[in-house]
Enzyme design. Structure first.
Site, PDB file in Angstrom:
ATOM      1  N   LYS A   1      -1.515  -4.259  -2.719  1.00 26.77           N
ATOM      2  CA  LYS A   1      -2.959  -3.834  -1.917  1.00 26.77           C
ATOM      3  C   LYS A   1      -2.860  -2.249  -2.675  1.00 26.77           C
ATOM      4  CE  LYS A   1      -5.331  -1.709   1.091  1.00 26.77           C
ATOM      5  NZ  LYS A   1      -5.707  -0.190   1.163  1.00 26.77           N
TER       6      LYS A   1
ATOM      7  N   SER B   1       0.845  -1.231  -0.053  1.00 30.51           N
ATOM      8  CA  SER B   1      -0.190  -0.044  -0.173  1.00 30.51           C
ATOM      9  C   SER B   1       0.791   1.415  -0.080  1.00 30.51           C
ATOM     10  CB  SER B   1      -0.895  -0.080   1.446  1.00 30.51           C
ATOM     11  OG  SER B   1      -2.073   0.723   0.922  1.00 30.51           O
TER      12      SER B   1
ATOM     13  N   ASP C   1       8.250   5.453 -11.429  1.00 34.90           N
ATOM     14  CA  ASP C   1       7.642   5.814 -12.798  1.00 34.90           C
ATOM     15  C   ASP C   1       8.286   7.302 -13.191  1.00 34.90           C
ATOM     16  OD1 ASP C   1       5.871   3.919 -12.685  1.00 34.90           O
ATOM     17  OD2 ASP C   1       3.994   5.057 -12.548  1.00 34.90           O
TER      18      ASP C   1
END
Length: 443
Positions: A326, A301, A312
């Site tokens: 998650k 998470s 990214d």
């Protein structure tokens, strides 16, 4: 009208939540939808059953327990992370996010009616007793857990410092359950630990995302900068392995600590109007120094948000094994004085590239598997979000289950950490790694 109050994310009790308060318009819309769908006729049925139980059950039931059980049954039918918290459970969750509570120091989730260990917190009674990720707790002080809610089980494990407790644990591959005796302590979660390695690399371990995490990270960077001159600092290793998550605002600020600008994460609910975007703020405190982030099957998470954002934006190289997967957000809805709160899954979160990691996880640039001792091989892998009953389906693509979560106790045996140090020192070269020459500025 929606009011955002706080965000939390993670896999364990007291985390993975987003606090939102529904306004009158939302409630009116929900009521209209309920009428149109015939829901109120079902509510009449519920009322009939409730009254029949009250009047005809063999013993006089407790009305409040009946209602709490009905609510728990409704919420637990949705997904593994939605749940109802009574007043004590709500108080305990707030206590946990502050970073100090009395108990064992263990992050847990509910699976098939039992409490499953996500990870023990470093330097706590649970960690010292040898409890590990994947252990299943079936009894607390000789009382069976099955039939309890997650919050009820957690409440039984918490208690005054120096009080004793016994857990019965089932371990995959073990011949019989194991009894573990522990003594509760005041758990003061120190979410950030750090040291320098070889006079040229700063190592920072983040174990959870509570209210103290960002301050701890900033202190760690400042102290490492004092110990290693900038011209000799090869870079930083940020260790997020077996970090189950925590507060979303802390995840955003932690990622921001290594980024000058750009989106960190977005959350998307049932309708386009519910989309929210969170961007970096504050600037890169490391001044662009190379960065390696370690992840594994226990990184969940909020940890995945940080790893996904830095990956990214090509700000960091990810090393280790695929993360937990998650990728959902829960909303905490307070239910009035003394009535606790509802943790309800309301959105998925997406990395800056627009990818949902729900039931898939974040894949490292360089996969490194640890050498696991024979006696621990049955517990060295977590099945991840995709294996949890009732989980939200992946947004697209195949779901992935199973990823190694073992971290050797000694750094000299830690292959992923060794690979991270080598990466920063140029001993080995990973083609996916963002070097100083080709690293773009996040935007």
């Amino acid at each position: 009208m929606r009011k955002n109050i706080t965000f939390l994310l993670g896999t364990a009790t007291g985390v993975c939540l987003t606090l939102l308060v529904a306004g009158p318009q939302q409630l009116a819309t929900a009521a209209k939808a309920a009428v149109e769908s015939g829901t109120y006729s079902k509510l009449n049925l519920f009322g009939d059953v409730f009254e029949r139980v009250r009047s005809d059950y063999v013993e006089k039931p407790d009305d409040s327990k009946l209602m709490e059980g009905a609510i728990n049954g409704m919420i637990s039918s949705l997904d593994p992370h939605s749940r109802y918290m009574n007043a004590k459970g709500w108080s305990d969750m707030q206590e946990t996010t502050h970073g100090e509570f009395g108990g064992l120091g263990i992050e847990v989730t509910m699976e098939d009616g039992f409490v499953k260990v996500v990870t023990p917190i470093d330097d706590t009674p649970a960690a010292k007793a040898g409890i590990m990720s994947g252990d299943v707790i079936t009894q607390i002080d000789d009382d069976a857990i099955q039939g309890l809610t997650l919050d009820q089980a957690v409440a039984k494990m918490k208690g005054p410092a120096d009080s004793k407790i016994k857990l019965k644990i089932v371990r995959k591959g073990a011949d019989a359950p194991v009894d573990v005796a522990l003594v509760r302590e005041v758990i003061r979660v120190k979410p950030v630990r750090y040291h320098t390695d070889g006079g040229d690399v700063g190592y920072i371990r983040i174990t959870s995302f509570n209210e103290q995490t960002t301050d701890g990270l900033h202190k760690a960077i400042a102290e490492i900068s004092k110990e290693i001159p900038q011209d000799k600092l090869a870079g930083y290793v940020v260790d997020l392995r077996n970090n189950p998550g925590g507060l979303l605002d802390q995840a955003v600020s932690v990622a921001s600590t290594f980024m000058n600008r750009g989106e960190v994460v977005s959350t998307r609910g049932r309708t386009p109007e519910e989309t929210q975007r969170f961007t970096a703020r504050g600037g890169d405190l490391t001044k662009g120094k190379p960065l390696v982030v370690l992840i594994n099957g226990g990184s969940a998470s909020a940890s995945e948000i940080v790893a996904g954002a830095l990956h990214d934006h090509k700000r960091a190289t990810l090393i280790g094994t695929r993360s937990f997967g998650k990728g959902s957000v829960q909303t905490i809805i307070p239910l009035g004085s003394g009535n606790g709160a509802l943790a309800l899954t309301t959105a998925r979160y997406y990395t800056p590239s627009g990818r949902s990691i729900q039931a898939q996880g974040v894949v490292p640039d360089l996969e490194v598997l640890q050498v696991v001792p024979d006696e621990l091989k049955t517990r060295a892998e977590l099945q991840g979000e995709a294996s949890m009953r009732g989980h939200l389906a992946a947004a697209e693509g195949a779901e992935q289950t199973g990823s190694q979560s073992y971290v050797p106790p000694s750094e000299k045996d830690d292959k992923a950490l060794t690979a991270a140090f080598n990466q920063l020192r140029g001993v080995t070269v990973n083609a996916n790694a963002p070097t100083a020459a080709k690293r773009p500025v996040p935007n």
